[in-house]
Scaffold this motif. Structure first.
Motif, PDB file in Angstrom:
ATOM      1  N   GLU A  56      -5.320   6.782 -10.303  1.00 32.63           N
ATOM      2  CA  GLU A  56      -6.232   6.995  -9.183  1.00 32.63           C
ATOM      3  C   GLU A  56      -7.198   5.833  -8.983  1.00 32.63           C
ATOM      4  O   GLU A  56      -7.560   5.513  -7.849  1.00 32.63           O
ATOM      5  N   ALA A  57      -7.613   5.171 -10.055  1.00 32.06           N
ATOM      6  CA  ALA A  57      -8.536   4.044  -9.939  1.00 32.06           C
ATOM      7  C   ALA A  57      -7.854   2.883  -9.209  1.00 32.06           C
ATOM      8  O   ALA A  57      -8.461   2.242  -8.335  1.00 32.06           O
ATOM      9  N   SER A 114       0.227   3.681  -3.135  1.00 29.47           N
ATOM     10  CA  SER A 114      -0.346   5.014  -2.880  1.00 29.47           C
ATOM     11  C   SER A 114       0.437   6.110  -3.591  1.00 29.47           C
ATOM     12  O   SER A 114      -0.080   7.209  -3.803  1.00 29.47           O
ATOM     13  N   LYS A 150      -7.466   3.858  -5.478  1.00 27.76           N
ATOM     14  CA  LYS A 150      -8.759   3.804  -4.790  1.00 27.76           C
ATOM     15  C   LYS A 150      -9.189   2.351  -4.547  1.00 27.76           C
ATOM     16  O   LYS A 150      -9.662   2.003  -3.456  1.00 27.76           O
ATOM     17  N   GLU A 195      -6.949   0.762  -1.921  1.00 27.32           N
ATOM     18  CA  GLU A 195      -7.237   1.377  -0.626  1.00 27.32           C
ATOM     19  C   GLU A 195      -8.505   0.759  -0.018  1.00 27.32           C
ATOM     20  O   GLU A 195      -8.550   0.454   1.173  1.00 27.32           O
ATOM     21  N   LEU A 196      -9.540   0.553  -0.825  1.00 28.71           N
ATOM     22  CA  LEU A 196     -10.779  -0.062  -0.342  1.00 28.71           C
ATOM     23  C   LEU A 196     -10.532  -1.484   0.178  1.00 28.71           C
ATOM     24  O   LEU A 196     -11.034  -1.868   1.238  1.00 28.71           O
ATOM     25  N   TRP A 199       0.826  -1.202   0.000  1.00 26.51           N
ATOM     26  CA  TRP A 199       0.000   0.000   0.000  1.00 26.51           C
ATOM     27  C   TRP A 199       0.864   1.258   0.000  1.00 26.51           C
ATOM     28  O   TRP A 199       0.549   2.233  -0.679  1.00 26.51           O
TER      29      TRP A 199
END
Length: 178
Positions: free
Chosen positions: A100-101, A95, A104, A107-108, A91
């Motif tokens: 960005e997809a 990061s 995201k 991250e979820l 992560w």
């Protein structure tokens, strides 16, 4: 002493024995009612001791069962800790990505994974740089020269520690200053 004197002494001794035997006989024996009362008292004492022992057994097994439920998933959670460590490292790198997809989505998944472990009772052992080193809550893997302000304190946390309830299942690995 003469033979007569010796015989008199022996007679007196025999009479004294007979008198003491007669006194024992005249002492009244325990009545049947008293014997039964004594037996009842003995049995009641045995019953109370057995009952107390059983109550202690119930309390002990209840406490053990509660403790077992609290730490039932300990092995599974300990097996998942290296996966969580790898995920945290991944992560940190993902990061930094510009997609960005991707960020995201990962991250979820990361948050869901952590929240699932937390819901099962896993907690991170809070230790950070500058904290005083305590061998009861952290494992020192090495010492490095540091200034007076970091002497005997945590310089770096190499691996996070976790606890399940009040029990530490993995100690944090730290570097301390000397």
């Amino acid at each position: 002493m003469s033979q007569e004197g010796t015989e008199n002494i022996e007679k007196e001794a025999l009479e004294n024995e007979n008198v003491s035997e007669n006194q024992e006989i005249t002492n009244p024996e325990m009545t049947i009612e008293e014997k039964l009362q004594e037996e009842i008292a003995t049995e009641k004492d045995k019953f109370l001791r057995l009952f107390a022992e059983f109550e202690n057994y119930k309390k002990r097994t209840s406490k053990e069962r509660i403790e077992l439920f609290k730490t039932a998933g300990q092995e599974v959670l300990q097996a998942m800790l290296p996966v969580l460590d790898d995920f945290d490292r991944a992560w940190a790198q993902i990061s930094k990505s510009e997609d960005e997809a991707l960020v995201k989505g990962v991250e979820l998944i990361h948050e869901k994974f952590k929240s699932t472990l937390i819901s099962k009772g896993l907690e991170e052992v809070e230790i950070k740089q500058g904290d005083a080193f305590d061998a009861d809550f952290a494992e020192a893997i090495t010492q490095i020269p540091a200034g007076d302000d970091l002497k005997g304190k945590v310089v770096d946390v190499v691996e996070k520690g976790y606890k399940l309830g009040d029990k530490i299942i993995r100690f944090p690995k730290v570097v301390i200053g000397n």
